[in-house]
Design an enzyme around this catalytic site. Structure first.
Site, short mmCIF file in Angstrom:
data_model
loop_
_atom_site.label_atom_id
_atom_site.label_comp_id
_atom_site.label_asym_id
_atom_site.label_seq_id
_atom_site.Cartn_x
_atom_site.Cartn_y
_atom_site.Cartn_z
N LYS A 19 0.83 -1.22 0.00
CA LYS A 19 0.00 0.00 0.00
C LYS A 19 0.87 1.27 0.00
O LYS A 19 0.61 2.19 -0.75
CB LYS A 19 -0.94 0.02 1.23
N ARG A 94 -8.91 0.70 10.03
CA ARG A 94 -8.40 -0.63 10.31
C ARG A 94 -9.39 -1.47 11.11
O ARG A 94 -9.11 -2.61 11.44
CB ARG A 94 -7.11 -0.53 11.10
N ARG A 133 12.01 -6.08 4.69
CA ARG A 133 11.86 -4.63 4.52
C ARG A 133 12.93 -3.85 5.29
O ARG A 133 13.29 -4.22 6.40
CB ARG A 133 10.48 -4.19 4.99
P1 AMP Z 1 1.61 0.28 9.36
O1 AMP Z 1 2.77 1.17 9.13
O2 AMP Z 1 0.38 0.68 8.59
O3 AMP Z 1 1.96 -1.19 9.19
O4 AMP Z 1 1.20 0.46 10.90
C1 AMP Z 1 2.12 0.16 11.93
C2 AMP Z 1 1.40 0.07 13.25
O5 AMP Z 1 0.78 1.33 13.56
C3 AMP Z 1 0.26 -0.94 13.35
O6 AMP Z 1 0.72 -2.25 13.60
C4 AMP Z 1 -0.53 -0.36 14.50
O7 AMP Z 1 0.11 -0.61 15.74
C5 AMP Z 1 -0.44 1.13 14.24
N1 AMP Z 1 -1.53 1.63 13.37
C6 AMP Z 1 -1.43 2.12 12.11
N2 AMP Z 1 -2.62 2.50 11.64
C7 AMP Z 1 -3.52 2.25 12.61
C8 AMP Z 1 -4.92 2.40 12.73
N3 AMP Z 1 -5.65 2.90 11.72
N4 AMP Z 1 -5.50 2.02 13.90
C9 AMP Z 1 -4.79 1.53 14.92
N5 AMP Z 1 -3.46 1.34 14.88
C10 AMP Z 1 -2.82 1.69 13.73
#
Ligand code: AMP
Length: 224
Positions: A19, A94, A133
């Protein structure tokens, strides 16, 4: 050229579906504003403070950060002038509570999601991508040790910063993040499908090919 009026888009799919990479392509090709809640939360952790400390605990465990914290930052960001022509949400919503809040805050502004791009991605691909990554400590650009390596090992091509592995990209936390995705986020696929908003793409494709697929789909659907 984008169509008239705000063009709001959600990128939906498991962690490691690509994404963020596609968001970078789409931002460049169409000038869409990329809002990544993961990036915003990582910044909150860097900034420190009580909220930063709380957020860090959830992120390092691969759990969802509480809705009130995430939603507040998203709504604030979407209210800024540069978001008025549309946003591309990466990592938000999410869960169904967040999806409900998003619908409400968009409709208060007379806006509506143009589409939800769902990155259907096999689990083994996701695990391979996340475990390889690397991220630039300075500018945040993503790399992969084999799929998308930097020219010089450990050094960012863009800013020369050090490439590191995210704390939540270890195998145990990756598995937990995938479970959290299945338990909370996967329901949103049918939620948006029922609303007629879902467009599915193959998240397993290499990045360049996937972008071509998305670009063709947007053109076919008259979105751009
Ligand atoms: P990502 O970079 O999108 O993989 O997000 C990394 C981490 O940020 C996730 O594993 C969650 O701990 C937190 N996170 C990101 N987006 C959300 C969201 N919309 N709601 C809750 N936690 C989030």
């Amino acid at each position: 050229m984008m169509k008239k009026g705000p063009f709001d888009l959600v990128l939906l799919g498991p962690p490691g579906a690509g994404k963020g990479t596609q968001a970078a392509y789409l931002a460049k090709a169409y000038g869409l504003l990329h809002i990544s809640t993961g990036d915003m939360l990582r910044q909150a952790v860097k900034d420190g403070g009580v909220t930063g400390l709380e957020v860090k605990r959830y992120m390092e465990a691969g759990e969802l950060v509480p809705d009130d914290i995430v939603t507040k930052s998203v709504v604030e960001r979407m209210g800024k002038p540069d978001a008025s022509s549309g946003v591309m949400l990466d990592g938000y919503p999410r869960n169904s509570a967040q999806a409900g809040t998003l619908d409400e805050s968009l409709s208060e502004e007379g806006r509506e999601l143009a589409t939800v791009l769902y990155f259907n991605t096999p689990e083994e691909v996701v695990i391979q991508r996340l475990s390889g990554r690397r991220v630039c400590k300075q500018c945040g650009k993503n790399y992969h040790v084999t799929n998308m390596p930097s020219a010089k090992e450990g050094v960012c091509d863009i800013c020369g910063g050090e490439l590191i592995q995210r704390k939540d990209d270890n195998i145990d936390t990756i598995k937990n993040r995938l479970n959290v995705y299945k338990d909370n986020t996967a329901d949103l696929i049918s939620y948006y499908r029922k609303k007629g908003k879902l467009m599915e793409v193959d998240g397993g494709l290499p990045a360049g090919e996937l972008f071509e697929q998305i670009d063709a789909l947007f053109k076919r659907e008259g979105l751009i």
